[in-house]
Write an enzyme that holds these catalytic residues in place. Structure first.
Site, PDB file in Angstrom:
ATOM      1  N   ASP A  65       0.820  -1.208   0.000  1.00  0.00           N
ATOM      2  CA  ASP A  65       0.000   0.000   0.000  1.00  0.00           C
ATOM      3  C   ASP A  65       0.863   1.270   0.000  1.00  0.00           C
ATOM      4  O   ASP A  65       1.593   1.535   0.958  1.00  0.00           O
ATOM      5  CB  ASP A  65      -0.889  -0.052   1.253  1.00  0.00           C
ATOM      6  CG  ASP A  65      -1.882   1.090   1.316  1.00  0.00           C
ATOM      7  OD1 ASP A  65      -1.484   2.242   1.042  1.00  0.00           O
ATOM      8  OD2 ASP A  65      -3.050   0.828   1.631  1.00  0.00           O
ATOM      9  N   LYS A  68       0.260   4.040   2.843  1.00  0.00           N
ATOM     10  CA  LYS A  68       0.841   3.657   4.149  1.00  0.00           C
ATOM     11  C   LYS A  68       2.364   3.830   4.120  1.00  0.00           C
ATOM     12  O   LYS A  68       2.980   4.244   5.105  1.00  0.00           O
ATOM     13  CB  LYS A  68       0.492   2.198   4.490  1.00  0.00           C
ATOM     14  CG  LYS A  68      -0.859   2.015   5.162  1.00  0.00           C
ATOM     15  CD  LYS A  68      -0.969   0.695   5.931  1.00  0.00           C
ATOM     16  CE  LYS A  68      -0.902  -0.527   5.069  1.00  0.00           C
ATOM     17  NZ  LYS A  68      -0.946  -1.818   5.749  1.00  0.00           N
ATOM     18  N   SER A 172       9.880 -14.397  12.873  1.00  0.00           N
ATOM     19  CA  SER A 172       8.965 -15.513  13.105  1.00  0.00           C
ATOM     20  C   SER A 172       7.983 -15.059  14.175  1.00  0.00           C
ATOM     21  O   SER A 172       7.450 -13.948  14.094  1.00  0.00           O
ATOM     22  CB  SER A 172       9.774 -16.756  13.493  1.00  0.00           C
ATOM     23  OG  SER A 172       8.937 -17.820  13.838  1.00  0.00           O
ATOM     24  N   TYR A 186      -1.393 -20.285  10.857  1.00  0.00           N
ATOM     25  CA  TYR A 186      -0.315 -19.310  11.058  1.00  0.00           C
ATOM     26  C   TYR A 186       0.998 -19.965  11.526  1.00  0.00           C
ATOM     27  O   TYR A 186       2.065 -19.720  10.944  1.00  0.00           O
ATOM     28  CB  TYR A 186      -0.802 -18.283  12.077  1.00  0.00           C
ATOM     29  CG  TYR A 186       0.188 -17.208  12.444  1.00  0.00           C
ATOM     30  CD1 TYR A 186       0.593 -16.244  11.524  1.00  0.00           C
ATOM     31  CD2 TYR A 186       0.711 -17.141  13.743  1.00  0.00           C
ATOM     32  CE1 TYR A 186       1.480 -15.240  11.882  1.00  0.00           C
ATOM     33  CE2 TYR A 186       1.598 -16.137  14.110  1.00  0.00           C
ATOM     34  CZ  TYR A 186       1.984 -15.195  13.176  1.00  0.00           C
ATOM     35  OH  TYR A 186       2.870 -14.210  13.536  1.00  0.00           O
ATOM     36  N   LYS A 190       5.292 -19.884  10.305  1.00  0.00           N
ATOM     37  CA  LYS A 190       6.352 -19.302  11.125  1.00  0.00           C
ATOM     38  C   LYS A 190       7.387 -20.358  11.535  1.00  0.00           C
ATOM     39  O   LYS A 190       8.562 -20.059  11.703  1.00  0.00           O
ATOM     40  CB  LYS A 190       5.747 -18.627  12.365  1.00  0.00           C
ATOM     41  CG  LYS A 190       4.908 -17.400  12.028  1.00  0.00           C
ATOM     42  CD  LYS A 190       5.792 -16.297  11.432  1.00  0.00           C
ATOM     43  CE  LYS A 190       5.035 -15.050  11.073  1.00  0.00           C
ATOM     44  NZ  LYS A 190       5.898 -14.000  10.504  1.00  0.00           N
TER      45      LYS A 190
HETATM   46  N1  LIG Z   1       1.925  -8.232  16.129  1.00  0.00           N
HETATM   47  C1  LIG Z   1       2.193  -9.399  16.679  1.00  0.00           C
HETATM   48  O1  LIG Z   1       1.589  -9.779  17.684  1.00  0.00           O
HETATM   49  C2  LIG Z   1       3.275 -10.263  16.119  1.00  0.00           C
HETATM   50  C3  LIG Z   1       3.659 -10.174  14.797  1.00  0.00           C
HETATM   51  N2  LIG Z   1       4.635 -11.016  14.319  1.00  0.00           N
HETATM   52  C4  LIG Z   1       5.048 -10.935  12.909  1.00  0.00           C
HETATM   53  O2  LIG Z   1       5.644  -9.666  12.667  1.00  0.00           O
HETATM   54  C5  LIG Z   1       5.383  -9.261  11.334  1.00  0.00           C
HETATM   55  C6  LIG Z   1       4.739  -7.883  11.345  1.00  0.00           C
HETATM   56  O3  LIG Z   1       3.551  -7.956  12.069  1.00  0.00           O
HETATM   57  P1  LIG Z   1       2.694  -6.660  12.484  1.00  0.00           P
HETATM   58  O4  LIG Z   1       3.596  -5.521  12.649  1.00  0.00           O
HETATM   59  O5  LIG Z   1       1.796  -7.070  13.554  1.00  0.00           O
HETATM   60  O6  LIG Z   1       1.809  -6.502  11.154  1.00  0.00           O
HETATM   61  P2  LIG Z   1       1.105  -5.278  10.427  1.00  0.00           P
HETATM   62  O7  LIG Z   1      -0.110  -5.844   9.802  1.00  0.00           O
HETATM   63  O8  LIG Z   1       0.956  -4.127  11.342  1.00  0.00           O
HETATM   64  O9  LIG Z   1       2.158  -4.920   9.271  1.00  0.00           O
HETATM   65  C7  LIG Z   1       2.423  -5.831   8.262  1.00  0.00           C
HETATM   66  C8  LIG Z   1       3.325  -5.201   7.238  1.00  0.00           C
HETATM   67  O10 LIG Z   1       3.631  -6.144   6.215  1.00  0.00           O
HETATM   68  C9  LIG Z   1       3.247  -5.618   4.943  1.00  0.00           C
HETATM   69  N3  LIG Z   1       2.826  -6.717   4.084  1.00  0.00           N
HETATM   70  C10 LIG Z   1       1.862  -7.639   4.321  1.00  0.00           C
HETATM   71  N4  LIG Z   1       1.740  -8.482   3.300  1.00  0.00           N
HETATM   72  C11 LIG Z   1       2.648  -8.105   2.356  1.00  0.00           C
HETATM   73  C12 LIG Z   1       2.993  -8.564   1.064  1.00  0.00           C
HETATM   74  N5  LIG Z   1       2.378  -9.624   0.518  1.00  0.00           N
HETATM   75  N6  LIG Z   1       3.980  -7.941   0.384  1.00  0.00           N
HETATM   76  C13 LIG Z   1       4.602  -6.869   0.927  1.00  0.00           C
HETATM   77  N7  LIG Z   1       4.313  -6.394   2.137  1.00  0.00           N
HETATM   78  C14 LIG Z   1       3.345  -6.987   2.858  1.00  0.00           C
HETATM   79  C15 LIG Z   1       2.133  -4.634   5.277  1.00  0.00           C
HETATM   80  O11 LIG Z   1       1.935  -3.633   4.285  1.00  0.00           O
HETATM   81  P3  LIG Z   1       0.862  -3.815   3.071  1.00  0.00           P
HETATM   82  O12 LIG Z   1      -0.332  -4.484   3.656  1.00  0.00           O
HETATM   83  O13 LIG Z   1       0.622  -2.435   2.574  1.00  0.00           O
HETATM   84  O14 LIG Z   1       1.552  -4.652   2.058  1.00  0.00           O
HETATM   85  C16 LIG Z   1       2.699  -4.010   6.538  1.00  0.00           C
HETATM   86  O15 LIG Z   1       3.705  -3.088   6.230  1.00  0.00           O
HETATM   87  C17 LIG Z   1       4.515 -10.358  10.721  1.00  0.00           C
HETATM   88  O16 LIG Z   1       5.343 -11.240  10.018  1.00  0.00           O
HETATM   89  C18 LIG Z   1       3.906 -11.035  11.935  1.00  0.00           C
HETATM   90  O17 LIG Z   1       3.576 -12.366  11.665  1.00  0.00           O
HETATM   91  C19 LIG Z   1       5.250 -11.923  15.116  1.00  0.00           C
HETATM   92  C20 LIG Z   1       4.910 -12.038  16.427  1.00  0.00           C
HETATM   93  C21 LIG Z   1       3.887 -11.214  17.035  1.00  0.00           C
HETATM   94  C1  LIG Z   2       8.293 -21.352  30.602  1.00  0.00           C
HETATM   95  C2  LIG Z   2       7.922 -20.546  29.439  1.00  0.00           C
HETATM   96  C3  LIG Z   2       6.607 -19.835  29.600  1.00  0.00           C
HETATM   97  C4  LIG Z   2       6.197 -19.258  28.279  1.00  0.00           C
HETATM   98  C5  LIG Z   2       4.707 -19.119  28.150  1.00  0.00           C
HETATM   99  C6  LIG Z   2       4.393 -18.886  26.717  1.00  0.00           C
HETATM  100  C7  LIG Z   2       2.938 -18.843  26.422  1.00  0.00           C
HETATM  101  C8  LIG Z   2       2.727 -18.767  24.956  1.00  0.00           C
HETATM  102  C9  LIG Z   2       2.005 -17.555  24.521  1.00  0.00           C
HETATM  103  C10 LIG Z   2       2.057 -17.459  23.045  1.00  0.00           C
HETATM  104  C11 LIG Z   2       1.500 -16.223  22.530  1.00  0.00           C
HETATM  105  C12 LIG Z   2       1.318 -16.316  21.060  1.00  0.00           C
HETATM  106  C13 LIG Z   2       2.134 -15.312  20.328  1.00  0.00           C
HETATM  107  C14 LIG Z   2       1.714 -15.211  18.898  1.00  0.00           C
HETATM  108  C15 LIG Z   2       2.044 -13.850  18.393  1.00  0.00           C
HETATM  109  C16 LIG Z   2       1.778 -13.692  16.968  1.00  0.00           C
HETATM  110  O1  LIG Z   2       2.574 -14.083  16.175  1.00  0.00           O
HETATM  111  C17 LIG Z   2       0.507 -13.069  16.510  1.00  0.00           C
HETATM  112  N1  LIG Z   2      -0.054 -12.213  17.473  1.00  0.00           N
HETATM  113  C18 LIG Z   2       0.741 -12.306  15.238  1.00  0.00           C
HETATM  114  O2  LIG Z   2      -0.185 -11.312  14.999  1.00  0.00           O
END
Ligand SMILES: NC(=O)C1=CN([C@@H]2O[C@H](COP(=O)(O)OP(=O)(O)OC[C@H]3O[C@@H](n4cnc5c(N)ncnc54)[C@H](OP(=O)(O)O)[C@@H]3O)[C@@H](O)[C@H]2O)C=CC1
Ligand SMILES: CCCCCCCCCCCCCCCC(=O)[C@@H](N)CO
EC number: 1.1.1.102
Length: 325
Positions: A65, A68, A172, A186, A190
């Site tokens: 996008d 953004k 991841s 999901y 990862k």
């Molecule tokens: N937030 C969380 O709880 C956690 C997130 N993660 C991982 O971290 C990463 C970022 O997450 P988060 O910040 O929450 O996500 P957001 O949705 O806030 O941001 C995602 C970003 O990725 C871009 N994106 C998505 N798809 C594509 C594509 N096909 N090509 C190019 N760009 C793309 C989006 O832009 P656009 O849509 O414009 O392309 C945006 O910039 C992800 O991989 C997520 O799985 C991991 C652990 C926890």
């Molecule tokens: C002894 C160790 C104790 C640890 C306890 C751990 C409990 C697990 C919680 C897992 C939370 C899930 C995260 C997923 C985040 C994510 O990738 C998405 N939110 C993306 O949007």
């Protein structure tokens, strides 16, 4: 006798610490470096870009996008520490066509020089019960989260090998370390990144290229808000045991680890324990980490119950729900 053994162990640990600077990589200097962040227009990726900019890097933001991207560019520019720094925006889907990804990487290398660090953060999540998730979703998550990290990596690696330097980061998730209720689509996407990261690190080490895999917990981003809209109660309850972290905190930790060339990057105390518990045969990049794994893993295995607690609660809950249907 006991004293001799104790003295021997202390001497051994000291020796390990003394040789550790010899085996650790030289930290990457972010000042003046070119950092490409996929998914850099939102959430964790945007915070990572800001963190690198604060340390003097030149940034390419990659996402689809354009509006953004423009907005994020403005936010990143506010973190400048000198007037030579540049933020470049590229709109491309990282998961669809390898040729396209290769050509935009070429473009940004022509403008800002060879890529010193690639952060693969573009990704998306979806939470729902296995049989309720549309079949198409299993394919799309694998495409974006896995292939969307393979393609940019493949496009930068040849130049990195030639220059004998570079950093590759894969973002991841804690859900890439353990499979959890609600993450059948999901989690596997990862987990796949770990297989890629481990194999790639083994191939790249002779070329002084270091791979980092980050396992963030739930992080306060637009992506998480979107995911929460369909999150089953059970998934919510399990996730709550680990809390929600701010993206700035995640960015600080993972950037530091990538700069140092650490393979594993976990965030917060449960992230740390989860990494010790699931370390498997992942490369160990510091003596401290190795010793802690030895010390912690058996203790944590004994206390696997800590993780099993939310899992058990969740199973009981499901049982009650199923039987009251
Ligand atoms: N937030 C969380 O709880 C956690 C997130 N993660 C991982 O971290 C990463 C970022 O997450 P988060 O910040 O929450 O996500 P957001 O949705 O806030 O941001 C995602 C970003 O990725 C871009 N994106 C998505 N798809 C594509 C594509 N096909 N090509 C190019 N760009 C793309 C989006 O832009 P656009 O849509 O414009 O392309 C945006 O910039 C992800 O991989 C997520 O799985 C991991 C652990 C926890
Ligand atoms: C002894 C160790 C104790 C640890 C306890 C751990 C409990 C697990 C919680 C897992 C939370 C899930 C995260 C997923 C985040 C994510 O990738 C998405 N939110 C993306 O949007």
């Amino acid at each position: 006798m006991l004293l001799v053994v104790a003295a021997f162990i202390v001497a051994f640990v000291l020796l390990l610490y003394m040789i550790s600077p010899l085996i650790s990589p030289k930290p990457l200097k972010l000042n003046g470096a070119h950092v490409v962040v996929t998914g850099g227009s939102s959430g964790i990726g945007k915070s990572i870009a800001m963190e690198c900019y604060r340390q003097g890097a030149f940034i390419t933001l990659v996402a689809r996008d354009e509006s953004k991207l423009v907005q994020a560019k403005k936010e990143v520019e506010k973190c400048a520490i000198n007037d030579k720094q540049v933020v470049l925006c590229i709109s491309v889907d990282v998961s669809k066509d390898y040729g396209q990804v290769e050509s935009v990487i070429k473009q940004c290398q022509e403008k800002l020089g060879p890529v010193d660090m690639l952060v693969n953060c573009a990704g998306t999540s979806f939470s729902g019960k296995f049989e309720e998730v549309e079949v198409e979703r299993f394919r799309s998550l694998m495409e974006v989260n896995y292939l969307g990290s393979v393609y940019p990596t493949r496009a930068v690696i040849t130049t990195m090998k030639e220059r004998r330097m570079g950093r590759i980061m894969f973002v991841s998730s804690q859900a890439g370390q353990i499979g959890l209720f609600g993450y059948t689509a999901y989690s596997p996407s990862k987990f796949a990144l770990r297989g890629l990261a481990e194999s790639l690190q083994m191939e790249m080490k002779p070329y002084n290229i270091y791979v980092t895999i980050a396992y963030p917990p739930d992080t306060d981003t637009p992506g998480l808000a979107e995911e929460n809209r369909t999150k089953p109660l059970e998934t919510r309850l399990i996730s709550e045991t680990s809390g929600v972290t701010q993206p700035e905190q995640v960015a600080k930790t993972v950037v530091k680890d990538a700069v140092q060339g650490n393979f594993n990057s976990s965030v917060g105390p449960d992230g740390y324990m989860l990494s010790a518990l699931t370390c498997g045969m992942s490369p160990v990049t510091s003596i401290t980490e190795g010793l802690q794994q030895i010390e912690l893993s058996h203790i944590l295995y004994d206390y696997n119950i800590i993780i099993d607690c939310p899992k058990t609660v969740c199973s009981c809950l499901t049982l009650v729900i199923v039987n009251s249907d």
